[in-house]
Design a protein around this motif. Structure first.
Motif, short mmCIF file in Angstrom:
data_model
loop_
_atom_site.label_atom_id
_atom_site.label_comp_id
_atom_site.label_asym_id
_atom_site.label_seq_id
_atom_site.Cartn_x
_atom_site.Cartn_y
_atom_site.Cartn_z
N VAL A 83 -34.18 21.53 -49.35
CA VAL A 83 -34.80 22.63 -50.03
C VAL A 83 -35.57 22.23 -51.35
N ALA A 84 -36.81 22.69 -51.59
CA ALA A 84 -37.66 22.45 -52.73
C ALA A 84 -37.99 23.71 -53.48
N SER A 85 -37.93 23.84 -54.74
CA SER A 85 -38.31 24.97 -55.49
C SER A 85 -38.53 24.66 -56.81
N GLY A 86 -39.61 25.29 -57.49
CA GLY A 86 -39.70 25.14 -59.10
C GLY A 86 -39.32 26.41 -59.51
N HIS A 87 -38.48 27.28 -59.01
CA HIS A 87 -38.16 28.61 -59.55
C HIS A 87 -36.86 28.45 -59.83
N GLY A 88 -36.32 28.12 -61.31
CA GLY A 88 -34.87 28.13 -61.76
C GLY A 88 -34.28 27.01 -60.89
N ALA A 89 -34.59 25.80 -61.11
CA ALA A 89 -34.29 24.71 -60.25
C ALA A 89 -32.86 24.37 -60.51
N HIS A 90 -32.11 24.52 -61.22
CA HIS A 90 -30.54 24.39 -61.38
C HIS A 90 -29.68 25.37 -60.74
N GLU A 91 -30.23 26.56 -60.89
CA GLU A 91 -29.36 27.87 -60.25
C GLU A 91 -29.53 27.82 -58.55
#
Length: 449
Positions: A83-91
């Protein structure tokens, strides 16, 4: 060598092109939304997926991405999803791993670093697949490994036997002739851990006058012709398992002696005076209705309760959808091994005839038919004519239309899975439906390939 298949779920066209170029060593598939991703997953069955959580219709959030993750893992639980994301990466990372993702990578993407994660995911997936194959192969050599079945009814029987194998209880197997009672009894013995021998005796095949001597043995001179001392089957099973097949055929006078043995665990040979202690597990079997025999006073009730601490009812072959085809293949391989020019498979009309036949003689009848057909077949495939099967009798049909439809669907899918050796594409072709439709039906009916 066929390249590994990687599915990239990403709605950014520029990033799609970049990832395609970066992973030219893989067979790359690209999807821009959930529906397209699930369609490709069903059709192509990739081992690894990279998933952007920001998918339409929620490109600025993660809700659609997590919904896609859940749908993918529901379809293919062994899938490795990165999974890759730039939105609230840690959570997002914590939630993704908790919901079954293999790994997480925060944007902006470093192609080299992500490439290492993808390569590791393929490696782990291959190791897990190999472990499953080894476990299945090992399972084929365990106590019940000789039993070939895919039917839930028979698998339930094997699970019951595996659970009671280590318990010190007597087991009564009830089933029609030819259903594999001795095979199950032998499997129970092997799973029990007992070091002694598995000793079987068919109580219906031995004349009444000789059965007592066969079971209990005799001393030298006990009767005319007794020129030496002979151990009986019970004594030979000391430390192991005694299998009393067709126990319903034991005459009443001998039932009394069997009851005494089961109560006291000692025997006396015919003509002997010494009590011999015996430690053996007793497994018995019959095709008769023992309850009816007890009611008619043709079988002792107290003996029945001693023998039937655990009762296992074995389904007939007609009650095991799909198993006839699986068994037929196994028997053909067994009886043509090493025979030059022998038939190597079944023609479609033969498989249809096998599925349709009621098999009143159960597995024994099926093996005899296949053995004869293997000898008589002229070509590379056994035909329906080689099997010489008659037309099946019409059975009673339930009135409820939904129940009829569901039963027909289940039966057709099991038969097709058996014919296609569990291959999903082949099963779908046999049924004349698409793979997604087959997956949906299997999920609805809780069926596994």
């Amino acid at each position: 060598m066929t390249p590994k298949t990687l599915l990239i779920v990403e709605d950014d066209l520029a990033l799609q092109r970049q990832l395609r170029w970066a992973y030219d060593g893989y067979r790359v598939l690209v999807a821009a939304d959930r529906d397209e991703a699930l369609t490709l997953l069903r059709a192509e069955e990739p081992a690894v997926v990279t998933l952007d959580l920001g998918l339409p219709p929620d490109p600025d959030g993660t809700s659609e991405g997590f919904a896609t993750l859940a749908a993918m893992l529901a379809l293919k639980p062994d899938l490795k999803v990165i999974v890759a994301s730039g939105h609230g990466a840690h959570e997002s990372a914590l939630r993704a791993i908790a919901e079954g993702a293999y790994d997480f990578y925060a944007k902006p993407i470093d192609i080299d670093a992500l490439g290492l994660i993808v390569a590791r995911a393929f490696h782990v997936h291959a190791l897990e697949a190999e472990n499953r194959r080894l476990a299945e192969r090992a399972a084929g050599t365990t106590a019940l490994g000789g039993l070939i079945t895919a039917s839930p009814e028979m698998l339930k029987v094997t699970r019951t036997i595996e659970r009671v194998a280590s318990a010190d209880v007597s087991v009564l197997l009830l089933g029609a002739s030819g259903t594999g009672k001795e095979l199950l009894a032998r499997g129970l013995h092997e799973a029990s851990g007992r070091r002694g021998a598995f000793v079987a005796i068919n109580c219906a095949a031995i004349p009444e006058t000789l059965l007592e001597s066969e079971l209990f043995g005799h001393e030298k001179g006990a009767f005319t012709g007794a020129v030496k001392t002979v151990e009986g089957k019970i004594e030979q099973a000391h430390g192991g398992t005694l299998f009393l097949d067709e126990i319903g055929d034991v005459p009443l006078p001998l039932q009394v002696k069997l009851l005494r043995f089961l109560q006291e665990r000692v025997i006396e040979r015919i003509g002997g005076r010494r009590a011999i202690p015996i430690d053996t597990r007793v497994v018995s079997a019959t095709h008769r209705d023992v309850d009816q025999m007890v009611a008619a006073e043709r079988f002792r009730e107290d003996l029945y309760y001693r023998l039937a601490e655990i009762v296992v009812r074995i389904p007939s072959l007609a009650e095991r959808p799909g198993d006839a085809g699986l068994l037929a293949r196994a028997f053909l391989a067994k009886h043509t091994a090493g025979v030059k020019g022998a038939a190597t498979g079944f023609a479609p009309d033969a498989l249809a005839a096998i599925d349709a036949h009621p098999w009143p003689g159960n597995v024994r009848e099926l093996e005899n038919r296949v053995k004869r057909a293997a000898i008589m077949a002229d070509g590379a495939r056994v035909t329906a004519a080689d099997l010489d099967l008659g037309q099946p009798a019409d059975g009673a049909t339930p009135i409820n239309l939904r129940a009829v439809r569901e039963a027909a669907d289940r039966g057709a899918i099991r038969h097709a899975l058996a014919r296609a050796d569990g291959n999903i594409s082949g099963t779908a072709r046999l049924l004349g439906i698409s793979r997604p439709t087959l997956y949906d039906l299997m999920k609805a009916y809780d069926l596994q390939p």
